[in-house]
Design a protein around this motif. Structure first.
Motif, mmCIF file in Angstrom:
data_model
loop_
_atom_site.group_PDB
_atom_site.id
_atom_site.type_symbol
_atom_site.label_atom_id
_atom_site.label_comp_id
_atom_site.label_asym_id
_atom_site.label_seq_id
_atom_site.Cartn_x
_atom_site.Cartn_y
_atom_site.Cartn_z
ATOM 1 N N UNK A 1 50.601 76.266 62.327
ATOM 2 C CA UNK A 1 50.864 76.834 61.007
ATOM 3 C C UNK A 1 52.361 77.076 60.901
ATOM 4 N N UNK A 2 52.968 76.580 59.831
ATOM 5 C CA UNK A 2 54.418 76.732 59.664
ATOM 6 C C UNK A 2 54.809 78.148 59.248
ATOM 7 N N UNK A 3 53.822 78.957 58.873
ATOM 8 C CA UNK A 3 54.105 80.334 58.476
ATOM 9 C C UNK A 3 53.962 81.298 59.650
ATOM 10 N N UNK B 1 61.672 74.453 54.022
ATOM 11 C CA UNK B 1 61.681 73.061 53.589
ATOM 12 C C UNK B 1 61.603 72.974 52.067
ATOM 13 N N UNK B 2 61.991 71.840 51.558
ATOM 14 C CA UNK B 2 61.870 71.605 50.113
ATOM 15 C C UNK B 2 60.520 70.966 49.783
ATOM 16 N N UNK B 3 59.726 70.655 50.827
ATOM 17 C CA UNK B 3 58.395 70.070 50.635
ATOM 18 C C UNK B 3 57.338 71.082 51.055
ATOM 19 N N UNK B 4 56.122 70.969 50.510
ATOM 20 C CA UNK B 4 55.039 71.849 50.972
ATOM 21 C C UNK B 4 54.747 71.596 52.454
ATOM 22 N N UNK B 5 54.535 72.682 53.194
ATOM 23 C CA UNK B 5 54.303 72.595 54.626
ATOM 24 C C UNK B 5 52.888 73.017 54.996
ATOM 25 N N UNK B 6 52.397 72.516 56.120
ATOM 26 C CA UNK B 6 51.059 72.839 56.631
ATOM 27 C C UNK B 6 51.008 74.319 56.996
ATOM 28 N N UNK B 7 49.985 74.988 56.486
ATOM 29 C CA UNK B 7 49.744 76.384 56.839
ATOM 30 C C UNK B 7 48.262 76.563 57.170
ATOM 31 N N UNK B 8 47.954 77.582 57.956
ATOM 32 C CA UNK B 8 46.553 77.857 58.278
ATOM 33 C C UNK B 8 45.876 78.470 57.049
ATOM 34 N N UNK C 1 43.798 74.028 59.059
ATOM 35 C CA UNK C 1 45.185 73.928 58.592
ATOM 36 C C UNK C 1 45.321 72.803 57.575
ATOM 37 N N UNK C 2 44.318 72.692 56.712
ATOM 38 C CA UNK C 2 44.291 71.578 55.761
ATOM 39 C C UNK C 2 45.085 71.857 54.485
#
Length: 133
Positions: free
Chosen positions: A43-45, A65-72, A55-56
């Motif tokens: 999870x990036x958070x 990041x300027x893009x959405x990142x994978x989070x739990x 983590x979908x």
């Protein structure tokens, strides 16, 4: 807050990732065991080691990041609720019609639902090529 070299110090840091060796099963569902085929994701958070289904989701973390990142799923729920509360408090004259329209149609605008790893893309391509031979 300290200033160094003319740059402003960051206020929010990326989470420290739990080492892969510390997690043999998903830290959220506690069911999924990690293997060569069943990969770990961070999870990036919060940095937790979680399985793909846990983590979908993806969210914008502007400090990373300027893009959405994978989070739990836990961080997704927490951050989504916080954003919804923030939107509810904001004035109705704000340009939130796009977000309201997405919510009415059942989308959040936060998650692409796609995987975040370029390695997966390369692995999938290799697997597809080998099955077509």
């Amino acid at each position: 807050m300290y200033y160094t070299g003319g740059k402003k110090a960051v206020e929010v840091h990326a989470a420290v990732w739990v080492p892969d060796s510390e997690a043999v099963v998903c830290m959220h569902c506690k069911k999924t065991q990690f293997t060569v085929l069943n990969r770990r994701h961070h999870c990036r958070k919060c940095g937790a080691v979680v399985c793909g289904p846990c983590s979908s989701k993806r969210l914008m973390l502007p400090n990373q990041s300027s893009k959405p990142l994978r989070v739990c799923l836990n961080c997704y729920d927490t951050l989504s609720r916080a954003k919804a509360q923030q939107n509810d408090v904001s004035s109705p004259n704000d340009n939130n019609s796009f977000n309201k329209d997405l919510k009415e149609r059942g989308g959040s605008g936060e998650s692409s639902g796609e995987d975040d790893s370029d390695e997966d893309d390369d692995t999938n391509k290799l697997n597809q090529e080998s099955t077509h031979d």
